[in-house]
Design an enzyme around this catalytic site. Structure first.
Site, PDB file in Angstrom:
ATOM      1  NE  ARG A 114       0.673  16.937 -12.169  1.00 58.02           N
ATOM      2  CZ  ARG A 114       1.226  16.078 -11.318  1.00 58.02           C
ATOM      3  NH1 ARG A 114       0.883  16.096 -10.049  1.00 58.02           N
ATOM      4  NH2 ARG A 114       2.140  15.219 -11.728  1.00 58.02           N
ATOM      5  CG  HIS A 123       0.917  15.507 -23.160  1.00 61.64           C
ATOM      6  ND1 HIS A 123       1.600  16.689 -23.340  1.00 61.64           N
ATOM      7  CD2 HIS A 123       1.753  14.688 -22.474  1.00 61.64           C
ATOM      8  CE1 HIS A 123       2.793  16.582 -22.780  1.00 61.64           C
ATOM      9  NE2 HIS A 123       2.912  15.389 -22.243  1.00 61.64           N
ATOM     10  CE  LYS A 140      -0.526  13.681 -14.298  1.00 63.01           C
ATOM     11  NZ  LYS A 140      -0.852  14.097 -15.681  1.00 63.01           N
ATOM     12  CG  HIS A 193       6.242  11.225 -24.401  1.00 65.94           C
ATOM     13  ND1 HIS A 193       4.891  10.984 -24.292  1.00 65.94           N
ATOM     14  CD2 HIS A 193       6.479  12.356 -23.673  1.00 65.94           C
ATOM     15  CE1 HIS A 193       4.329  11.924 -23.546  1.00 65.94           C
ATOM     16  NE2 HIS A 193       5.272  12.755 -23.152  1.00 65.94           N
ATOM     17  CG  ASN A 252      -2.262  16.659 -19.642  1.00 64.25           C
ATOM     18  OD1 ASN A 252      -1.307  15.901 -19.496  1.00 64.25           O
ATOM     19  ND2 ASN A 252      -3.269  16.715 -18.781  1.00 64.25           N
ATOM     20  CD  GLU A 297       6.538  16.452 -22.335  1.00 64.63           C
ATOM     21  OE1 GLU A 297       6.201  17.554 -21.829  1.00 64.63           O
ATOM     22  OE2 GLU A 297       5.778  15.476 -22.406  1.00 64.63           O
ATOM     23  CE  LYS A 301       5.049  17.563 -13.827  1.00 62.25           C
ATOM     24  NZ  LYS A 301       5.730  16.438 -14.465  1.00 62.25           N
ATOM     25  CG  HIS A 352      -0.622  10.585 -24.445  1.00 62.80           C
ATOM     26  ND1 HIS A 352      -1.165  10.788 -23.198  1.00 62.80           N
ATOM     27  CD2 HIS A 352       0.720  10.690 -24.278  1.00 62.80           C
ATOM     28  CE1 HIS A 352      -0.205  11.011 -22.319  1.00 62.80           C
ATOM     29  NE2 HIS A 352       0.952  10.960 -22.952  1.00 62.80           N
ATOM     30  NE  ARG A 383      -4.199  -1.788   1.999  1.00 70.79           N
ATOM     31  CZ  ARG A 383      -4.334  -2.789   2.853  1.00 70.79           C
ATOM     32  NH1 ARG A 383      -3.479  -2.906   3.855  1.00 70.79           N
ATOM     33  NH2 ARG A 383      -5.291  -3.676   2.711  1.00 70.79           N
ATOM     34  CD  GLU A 411      -3.685  15.708 -15.117  1.00 73.92           C
ATOM     35  OE1 GLU A 411      -3.048  16.077 -16.113  1.00 73.92           O
ATOM     36  OE2 GLU A 411      -3.936  14.520 -14.890  1.00 73.92           O
TER      37      GLU A 411
END
Length: 359
Positions: free
Chosen positions: A242, A249, A143, A266, A246, A185, A228, A253, A121, A238
């Site tokens: 935040r 993206h 993330k 990427h 993206n 990026e 960031k 993606h 956990r 997010e």
């Protein structure tokens, strides 16, 4: 050594940046060593370059440490690849006090972070990014995620590291394509948050791509890391701001999924996604054409691979399965101006198709 804080109350952590920092890691981590089991997660090539000596140095400094080599490439980010890892961690003697080190690029960081978030956990982990893309983006913010056949990072958790250790000297071993891909990026940060950074990149991109100016490169990494960190501190999960990270993206993606993660890197996909989002910004927000041309110009300096022919409708279908889709509406990060981004919750299908047709 530059230290940037990610202020998250009782879960705050530092980002350390310095050339040659990997050699100082045993000293840096010594206050965190309480006799627990440590595990380095890496991939073969990276471990052969840096992990073996790091393992030896940590052992000689009284760390109880083991290694775990993940599959190469994006294969490390599949549920099937991770399935047997948890039992092996038990066999290694890991428990809730263990600390994991993610030594590698974004794939290792995502995988090791996800394992840390879910084992017992949740256990502590430290990001040691070895790629430019991971240094400026994926290692910061907590993330973690793994892929499904339907798309990237559809299973994951937000689990903050205890620290991020950035040593720009490690970039000297990277192939040129990995540097140029990551610059997609880096450009993103300037486009959405910092016009001065955008202009700095535009004037110096040639030297940055060739790693010809280490001081400037370290400065740029620090700027991106701070941008960031500030966004993550304001919106960790997010829910709002935040999401602007993206930019590029939503389409990027989908392009990665369509063409394959090994065929389109990427950052390359994000660069194409930013071009498309820039065109959509003209339609949706009256983003000035001259600003779009600046975005087009800087991205044009990247040695991007030409996209094979594709059907825009197929890309749109992939986008509609993305985790950023809510109530059937595709959310886009668009530009009002360079350095200022906003979120638009519903873009017409025709507008998206038109932008895709221009790639």
């Amino acid at each position: 050594m530059q230290t940037i804080s990610v202020p998250l109350q009782n879960r705050s952590y530092p980002i350390w940046i310095e050339n040659g920092l990997l050699a100082k890691l045993p000293e840096l981590l010594k206050p965190m060593n309480h006799g627990q089991k440590w595990v380095i997660f890496s991939q073969n090539e990276i471990f052969n370059l840096y992990g073996d000596s790091l393992l030896g140095e940590l052992k000689s400094n009284s760390f109880q440490i083991e290694k775990f080599i993940l599959p190469d490439g994006e294969n490390a980010k599949s549920l099937s690849a991770l399935e047997g890892i948890f039992s092996q961690l038990i066999e290694l003697g890991c428990d809730r006090s263990s600390t994991f080190l993610a030594l590698g690029g974004g794939v290792v960081g995502d995988s090791a972070g996800f394992i840390a978030a879910t084992f017992m956990r949740g256990v502590d982990y430290i990001q040691i990014p070895t790629t430019l893309l991971a240094m400026v983006d994926s290692s910061i913010g907590g993330k973690t995620g793994v892929n499904l056949p339907a798309g990237k990072n559809l299973v994951g958790a937000i689990w903050q590291p205890k620290a991020v250790v950035i040593d720009p000297k490690l970039l000297e071993s990277l192939p040129e394509r990995e540097i140029s891909s990551a610059m997609g990026e880096v450009i993103k940060y300037g486009a959405i948050l910092d016009r001065d950074l955008f202009d700095l990149l535009s004037s110096n991109l040639k030297d940055l791509l060739k790693l010809a100016n280490p001081e400037l490169l370290t400065e740029v990494i620090g700027i991106c890391a701070k941008l960031k960190a500030d966004v993550v501190a304001e919106d960790e999960r997010e829910g709002d701001k935040r999401r602007i990270l993206n930019f590029g993206h939503t389409i990027g993606h989908a392009l990665e999924t369509h063409f394959g993660f090994d065929n389109l890197r990427h950052g390359e996909a994000i660069a194409y996604g930013m071009l498309a989002a820039g065109r959509i910004s003209i339609e949706e927000l009256r983003f000035k054409k001259e600003n779009f041309e600046l975005l087009q110009e800087i991205i044009g300096k990247l040695p991007l691979p030409a996209l094979p022919e594709f059907e825009p409708e197929e890309i749109l279908q992939i986008m509609q399965r993305d985790k950023k889709v809510k109530d059937g509406k595709i959310h886009f990060v668009l530009l009002e101006e360079i350095g200022k981004a906003v979120i638009v919750n519903d873009v017409e299908k025709k507008t998206i198709i038109n932008a895709l047709e221009c790639l």
